[in-house]
Design an enzyme around this catalytic site. Structure first.
Site, short mmCIF file in Angstrom:
data_model
loop_
_atom_site.label_atom_id
_atom_site.label_comp_id
_atom_site.label_asym_id
_atom_site.label_seq_id
_atom_site.Cartn_x
_atom_site.Cartn_y
_atom_site.Cartn_z
N SER A 61 0.79 -1.24 0.00
CA SER A 61 0.00 0.00 0.00
C SER A 61 0.82 1.28 0.00
O SER A 61 0.25 2.37 -0.13
CB SER A 61 -0.95 0.01 1.19
OG SER A 61 -1.99 -0.89 0.94
N LYS A 64 0.24 3.35 -2.92
CA LYS A 64 -0.94 4.23 -2.99
C LYS A 64 -0.55 5.71 -2.96
O LYS A 64 -1.28 6.57 -3.46
CB LYS A 64 -1.92 3.88 -1.87
CG LYS A 64 -2.56 2.48 -2.02
CD LYS A 64 -3.46 2.13 -0.84
CE LYS A 64 -4.35 0.90 -1.04
NZ LYS A 64 -3.75 -0.39 -0.88
N TYR A 189 -3.81 -2.64 -10.15
CA TYR A 189 -3.69 -2.48 -8.69
C TYR A 189 -2.84 -3.62 -8.10
O TYR A 189 -1.95 -3.36 -7.28
CB TYR A 189 -5.11 -2.45 -8.07
CG TYR A 189 -5.10 -2.46 -6.57
CD1 TYR A 189 -4.91 -1.28 -5.83
CD2 TYR A 189 -5.25 -3.65 -5.85
CE1 TYR A 189 -4.88 -1.31 -4.45
CE2 TYR A 189 -5.22 -3.68 -4.47
CZ TYR A 189 -5.03 -2.50 -3.78
OH TYR A 189 -4.98 -2.52 -2.40
N TYR A 241 -4.26 3.83 8.19
CA TYR A 241 -5.63 3.31 8.29
C TYR A 241 -6.27 3.71 9.62
O TYR A 241 -6.17 4.86 10.03
CB TYR A 241 -5.64 1.77 8.11
CG TYR A 241 -4.84 1.34 6.93
CD1 TYR A 241 -5.24 1.69 5.65
CD2 TYR A 241 -3.66 0.62 7.07
CE1 TYR A 241 -4.50 1.31 4.54
CE2 TYR A 241 -2.92 0.24 5.97
CZ TYR A 241 -3.35 0.59 4.72
OH TYR A 241 -2.62 0.22 3.64
N VAL A 259 1.22 -3.76 3.84
CA VAL A 259 1.26 -5.07 4.49
C VAL A 259 2.52 -5.89 4.19
O VAL A 259 2.72 -6.95 4.76
CB VAL A 259 -0.01 -5.93 4.21
CG1 VAL A 259 -1.25 -5.32 4.84
CG2 VAL A 259 -0.21 -6.18 2.73
N1 GLN Z 1 -2.17 -5.81 -1.72
C1 GLN Z 1 -2.77 -5.50 -0.45
C2 GLN Z 1 -4.28 -5.61 -0.55
O1 GLN Z 1 -4.82 -5.06 -1.46
C3 GLN Z 1 -2.38 -4.12 -0.01
C4 GLN Z 1 -2.97 -3.74 1.31
C5 GLN Z 1 -2.02 -3.04 2.24
O2 GLN Z 1 -0.82 -2.97 2.04
N2 GLN Z 1 -2.57 -2.54 3.32
O3 GLN Z 1 -4.94 -6.22 0.24
#
Ligand code: GLN
Length: 305
Positions: A61, A64, A189, A241, A259
């Site tokens: 993420s 993003k 994505y 988050y 993650v």
């Molecule tokens: N690839 C992960 C997902 O879409 C990314 C989520 C994350 O890093 N929080 O679930």
């Protein structure tokens, strides 16, 4: 400074035992839960690293941030925020509960999965490959590393098991918030999440934002000051988050977690920082990585508040 960095790792390594690697993407479950590393890239072009800073990991993420930057560059602030909000969600990163209950169906912000999927669809490009290339190139330029590429096994694993993201994207498509083909956007994505990177790469990316959009190493403007300001604001309010509030109290730096175990942090007009520690807390944020950043923020007096 090197001593402080080493202490940040040594004093907080025990926190890795309090977290767990992400297992909902099977390939991520293979990561080393004990790893912990940090890199700093100062805007005066000096760099320092400590711990397991050479570990390769997937950006997840943290991508993003770059997706938002590209969407803002390509479509402008008004258009981007007409399809995605700018408020913290207080829900997990992959939650879809508020998509249906909010009148506009707009994802709450660009850093939850739903918001990032909408932003991905807004980036310049006629198809997923062009959109991916646009964001991938920006990552390579911001990290000053043309060799950055996808980890193919993580990509396959994400694509095979990404059913929650698929549900989110189809809902968004139904609500009229996704341009073009929904499977194509999802594929982009998943590829973006699977980009393999190191802490130094991420620290350099953060240093560009810290330096108001200019690369410290080549003095090249990559994005406007306004885009940096927007991105730092959203990182501060939504970057971790549903624990962004606590992180702001404990660390106080615009940051973004993933993650894969990375947290990118921006110390404005000062430095970019990246920590890597794949053992995560219950919110999907690096358990020991947060503690390393808290230690550095205190020792170096970095909090923006
Ligand atoms: N690839 C992960 C997902 O879409 C990314 C989520 C994350 O890093 N929080 O679930």
């Amino acid at each position: 400074m090197q001593k402080i960095l080493q202490e940040a790792i040594d004093n907080n390594r025990h926190w890795t035992a309090h977290g767990a690697v992400a297992s909902y993407i099977p390939e991520l479950a293979k990561e080393n839960p004990d790893a912990l590393g940090v890199c700093i890239y100062n805007i005066d072009n000096t760099t320092l690293c400590a711990g397991d800073s050479h570990t390769k990991f997937t950006i997840q993420s943290v991508s993003k941030v770059v997706t938002l930057i590209c969407a803002l560059m390509d479509k402008g602030k008004e258009t981007v925020f007409s399809s995605v909000g700018m408020e913290p969600s207080a829900d997990p990163f992959n939650s879809m509960v508020k998509l249906e209950t909010r009148e506009s169906h707009k994802p709450l912000n660009p850093f939850i999965n739903a918001g990032a999927i909408v932003c991905t669809s807004m980036v310049q490009g006629d198809n997923g490959i062009e959109k991916f290339n646009r964001i991938h190139n920006m990552i390579k330029i911001m990290a000053d590393n043309p060799a950055i590429d996808i980890n193919q096994s993580v990509y396959r694993s994400e694509k095979l098991t990404g059913n929650t993201n698929r549900a989110i994207a189809y809902y968004l498509k139904g609500a009229g918030l996704i341009e073009k083909d929904v499977e194509d956007v999802l594929d982009t994505y998943f590829k973006l999440c699977s980009i393999e990177i190191t802490a130094l790469d991420v620290a350099k990316m953060a240093s560009v934002i810290a330096n108001n959009g200019i690369t410290p190493w080549s003095n090249e403007r990559l994005m406007s000051i306004e885009i940096c300001r927007i991105v730092k604001a959203i990182m501060t309010t939504c970057g971790l988050y549903d624990s962004s509030g606590q992180f702001s109290v404990d660390v106080g730096l615009p940051s973004k977690s993933g993650v894969g175990g990375c947290i990118m942090a921006v110390a404005p007009q000062n430095m970019g920082i990246a920590v890597i520690g794949p053992a995560l807390d219950s919110h999907g944020n690096s358990m020991a990585g947060k503690k390393v950043l808290e230690y550095l923020a205190n020792e170096l007096n970095l909090s923006i508040f």
